[in-house]
Design a protein around this motif. Structure first.
Motif, PDB file in Angstrom:
ATOM      1  N   UNK A  30       0.795  -1.233   0.060  1.00 37.29           N
ATOM      2  CA  UNK A  30      -0.015  -0.067   0.024  1.00 37.29           C
ATOM      3  C   UNK A  30       0.681   1.287   0.026  1.00 37.29           C
ATOM      4  N   UNK A  31       0.479   2.153  -0.913  1.00 32.33           N
ATOM      5  CA  UNK A  31       1.129   3.459  -0.867  1.00 32.33           C
ATOM      6  C   UNK A  31       0.757   4.486   0.009  1.00 32.33           C
ATOM      7  N   UNK A  82      -6.688   0.524  -5.716  1.00 25.74           N
ATOM      8  CA  UNK A  82      -6.085   1.490  -6.551  1.00 25.74           C
ATOM      9  C   UNK A  82      -7.008   2.681  -6.906  1.00 25.74           C
ATOM     10  N   UNK A  83      -6.368   3.666  -7.394  1.00 24.52           N
ATOM     11  CA  UNK A  83      -6.926   4.968  -7.781  1.00 24.52           C
ATOM     12  C   UNK A  83      -8.299   4.571  -8.602  1.00 24.52           C
ATOM     13  N   UNK A  84      -8.265   3.813  -9.524  1.00 20.55           N
ATOM     14  CA  UNK A  84      -9.337   3.720 -10.434  1.00 20.55           C
ATOM     15  C   UNK A  84     -10.564   3.241  -9.779  1.00 20.55           C
ATOM     16  N   UNK A  85     -10.701   2.511  -8.765  1.00 19.16           N
ATOM     17  CA  UNK A  85     -11.445   2.198  -7.983  1.00 19.16           C
ATOM     18  C   UNK A  85     -12.092   3.377  -7.044  1.00 19.16           C
ATOM     19  N   UNK A  86     -10.930   3.848  -6.383  1.00 18.41           N
ATOM     20  CA  UNK A  86     -11.192   4.587  -5.172  1.00 18.41           C
ATOM     21  C   UNK A  86     -11.786   5.919  -5.623  1.00 18.41           C
ATOM     22  N   UNK A  87     -11.209   6.641  -6.799  1.00 19.18           N
ATOM     23  CA  UNK A  87     -11.631   7.901  -7.273  1.00 19.18           C
ATOM     24  C   UNK A  87     -11.776   8.174  -8.524  1.00 19.18           C
ATOM     25  N   UNK A 152      -1.909   1.774  -4.732  1.00 22.96           N
ATOM     26  CA  UNK A 152      -2.921   1.180  -3.696  1.00 22.96           C
ATOM     27  C   UNK A 152      -3.158   2.249  -2.641  1.00 22.96           C
ATOM     28  N   UNK A 153      -4.401   2.363  -2.097  1.00 24.37           N
ATOM     29  CA  UNK A 153      -4.435   3.225  -1.116  1.00 24.37           C
ATOM     30  C   UNK A 153      -5.556   2.606   0.084  1.00 24.37           C
ATOM     31  N   UNK A 154      -5.600   3.047   1.101  1.00 21.88           N
ATOM     32  CA  UNK A 154      -6.406   2.861   2.329  1.00 21.88           C
ATOM     33  C   UNK A 154      -7.131   4.024   2.775  1.00 21.88           C
ATOM     34  N   UNK A 155      -8.259   3.910   3.715  1.00 25.95           N
ATOM     35  CA  UNK A 155      -8.891   5.024   4.009  1.00 25.95           C
ATOM     36  C   UNK A 155      -8.621   5.156   5.557  1.00 25.95           C
ATOM     37  N   UNK A 156      -8.496   6.528   6.407  1.00 22.86           N
ATOM     38  CA  UNK A 156      -8.531   6.836   7.609  1.00 22.86           C
ATOM     39  C   UNK A 156      -9.382   7.983   8.132  1.00 22.86           C
ATOM     40  N   UNK A 157     -10.033   7.493   9.286  1.00 20.67           N
ATOM     41  CA  UNK A 157     -10.829   8.762   9.762  1.00 20.67           C
ATOM     42  C   UNK A 157     -10.083   9.924  10.543  1.00 20.67           C
ATOM     43  N   UNK A 158     -10.017  11.351  10.293  1.00 14.25           N
ATOM     44  CA  UNK A 158      -9.197  12.250  10.449  1.00 14.25           C
ATOM     45  C   UNK A 158      -9.367  12.040  12.263  1.00 14.25           C
ATOM     46  N   UNK A 159      -8.074  11.764  13.000  1.00 13.47           N
ATOM     47  CA  UNK A 159      -7.591  12.016  14.457  1.00 13.47           C
ATOM     48  C   UNK A 159      -8.091  10.567  14.847  1.00 13.47           C
ATOM     49  N   UNK A 160      -8.416   9.359  14.071  1.00 13.81           N
ATOM     50  CA  UNK A 160      -8.778   8.196  14.661  1.00 13.81           C
ATOM     51  C   UNK A 160      -7.479   7.409  15.151  1.00 13.81           C
TER      52      UNK A 160
END
Length: 599
Positions: A30-31, A82-87, A152-160
């Motif tokens: 993951x990048x 990857x970004x094609x799916x996420x964005x 490839x990327x993942x998500x985070x909630x700000x401050x979590x």
């Protein structure tokens, strides 16, 4: 023990140490992490890449398990892609320019909105808000740039943060894990008896992709797959023809990918065969790790850059080469430790099992020691025992790894590990290189000796084994003719000094294959070389050469053989090396490379 059962046992060992993800998760590269506000707005993109090398590398991260996907409409992964799916944006494969992929984003959006519908978890609500309002044209500076495309990327909630106070990814939140477990349970399809465990339960239709095999597809390839009706029976499809439970396929796939990952100490490359190895822990974890480390040193000794390092490595490996127990090397080693060795090679979109070996570590060490003893020759061309890959390069054009014949590496490795006969093609390849004009090195002579001695010992026709050093009483015509050729070459060198093309350069190949057509002419020329020596200040040397020629000819018949079999051509090379370097110390020879790397 079967291959999958052994790999599944290794997975259990890794899981005990916490080195592998649990069922349903996998380590992926993951990048970046996209940080979302509670309202679903991207507020930051955190670079997760490893920046210590020459260029940034994606970081291995535990995420919901990736599965094999292909086709024009591949399904999205869960909470990571990857970004094609996420964005909905990616890079054109031909030009590298940004291109929009709305169908990919729509698939990702629909899957996750359906999964998180009704959830009140703060992180999942933020993702729902993001998916609802995102448009591909928002992928722009200052948060995003084109270098991120297709990463490839993942998500985070700000401050979590987790309980330890560390940043927590969205897929690690308890609510997200429960959703993933629910999806895994829903995916369970047909049930049957697992061929590995014998237990009834859900079986895998599609086996995992294995990465890290040299020459295979970058995205991975499968050991087990069915892609044609000819491979199926009883109306079963895909993996149902050879039912293996979901848990076992996950375990063996995770274990094998761990063994083959970059930087692993449990893999070797031998020709086109990628070799993975591991030990069981019946004698304890420490004993297993010591056995794995020692096995790696056996087959791929470290490069001895300094004299002291060379001696240290030799001190470790010498007892094995002498057939002594491995406990003499390390008291913590248990000779009864079960050891597993797997050789894989690419086969289009699949993997071929080149060899699979299970034996005690003591037996494997004994076979490797026998291999080294078969290679022993004086003067010694190596400072430490050579790697199998270094031997294979002696068979290749220009000594390049890329020119090693396909399949040869796996066959040689099997012979080394089992104590069986070396492949016939190994001797033939070395003789071919010698006849093509390659230098007759100690390594090539040692390979010839090892092949011939093992054939003599294991074959139906028993013959006396070739000696380690010069044997003046050896009666074999090929060996004696090799000795004679070396004496004639030395005579020419002593009489004429350095010449543009020596008799070795001109006649070695013909002399070793068809002696009767070459040696009479060489002997006539030698009378001139001897006369030059007698007339100068090297009369005694000329007399010695004449005596050597007479002694060797005295052990031959009345006429030279018209041709020599390939085995006798190998003896020719050994006799030449023994005679050519007789009396020289090991240090007087240039050290042959023992490792599997190229300058």
């Amino acid at each position: 023990m079967t291959l999958f059962a052994a790999l599944n046992g290794y997975y259990d060992r890794l899981a005990e140490r916490g080195d592998v993800p649990p069922f349903g998760f996998s380590m992926e590269r993951i990048s970046y992490a996209v940080v979302l506000s509670p309202g679903g707005e991207p507020v930051e993109v955190t670079d997760l890449r490893i920046l210590s090398g020459k260029k940034p590398k994606p970081r291995p991260l535990m995420v919901p398990q990736f599965f094999g996907r292909s086709g024009t409409k591949p399904p999205p992964y869960f909470l990571c892609d990857h970004t094609r799916f996420l964005f909905g944006v990616g890079a054109d494969k031909a030009t590298g320019a940004r291109t929009e992929s709305p169908a990919y984003f729509t698939a990702f959006k629909e899957r996750h909105l359906a999964a998180i519908d009704g959830s009140n978890d703060e992180g999942l609500v933020a993702l729902r808000n993001f998916l609802t309002h995102w448009t591909p044209d928002a992928f722009r500076a200052p948060l995003f740039d084109d270098a991120m495309l297709d990463q490839y990327m993942v998500f985070m909630l700000d401050g979590d943060r987790n309980a330890a106070g560390q940043p927590r990814f969205l897929h690690d939140r308890p609510a997200a894990r429960r959703l993933w477990e629910k999806e895994l349970a829903a995916k369970k399809g047909d049930e049957g008896f697992c061929l590995v465990t014998g237990e009834w339960g859900p079986v895998t239709a599609l086996h995992p992709l294995i990465k890290g095999v040299w020459g295979a597809q970058v995205g991975g390839a499968r050991i087990v797959s069915f892609n044609s009706n000819a491979f199926t029976s009883y109306a079963k499809s895909d993996g149902l023809n050879a039912p293996v439970s979901d848990a076992v396929t996950f375990g063996y796939g995770t274990a094998l990918n761990t063994l083959l990952k970059e930087g692993s100490g449990n893999r070797l490359q031998v020709g086109d065969a990628t070799v993975a190895f591991w030990a069981d822990t019946s004698g304890g974890e420490e004993a297993a790790q010591r056995a794995e480390t020692l096995f790696s040193q056996f087959l791929d000794p470290p490069r001895p850059d300094e004299a002291g390092e060379a001696q240290r490595i030799k001190d470790v490996l010498t007892p094995v080469s002498q057939g002594r127990p491995v406990r003499e090397i390390d008291p913590m080693l248990d000779e009864r430790t079960r050891f597993f060795i797997l050789g894989l090679s690419p086969n289009i979109a699949r993997l071929s099992v080149r060899f699979w070996l299970e034996d005690s570590f003591g037996a494997i060490a004994e076979h490797i020691g026998r291999h080294w003893r078969d290679l022993e020759i004086k003067p010694d061309p190596w400072r430490t025992a050579p790697s199998v890959w270094a031997l294979l390069r002696e068979t290749a054009l220009m000594g390049k790894s890329d020119n090693v014949a396909p399949l040869l590496g796996g066959e040689v490795m099997r012979a080394v590990l089992t104590g069986g006969r070396y492949p016939r093609s190994l001797l033939a390849a070395v003789i071919t290189r010698i006849r093509a004009g390659d230098e007759i090195t100690g390594a090539k002579a040692a390979i010839c000796k090892a092949c011939l001695n093992r054939d003599s010992r294991l074959g139906s026709k028993k013959e006396e084994e070739l000696p380690v050093s010069l044997n003046r009483d050896e009666a074999n015509a090929g060996y004696r003719l090799g000795r004679l050729f070396a004496v004639l070459e030395n005579t020419q060198r002593a009489a004429l000094g350095k010449v543009n093309a020596s008799i070795r350069d001109r006649y070695f190949g013909a002399a070793s294959a068809t002696p009767a057509s070459v040696f009479p002419m060489l002997l006539r020329n030698s009378t001139h070389h001897l006369a030059v020596l007698r007339k100068g200040d090297k009369a005694r040397l000329g007399g010695w050469f004449e005596g050597e020629i007479g002694e060797i000819l005295g052990g031959l018949g009345a006429s030279f053989p018209r041709s020599l079999r390939i085995e006798d051509q190998g003896r020719f090379a050994i006799g030449y090396y023994h005679q050519r370097y007789a009396g020289k110390t090991d240090a007087a020879l240039p050290a042959a490379d023992t490792t599997d790397s190229e300058d």
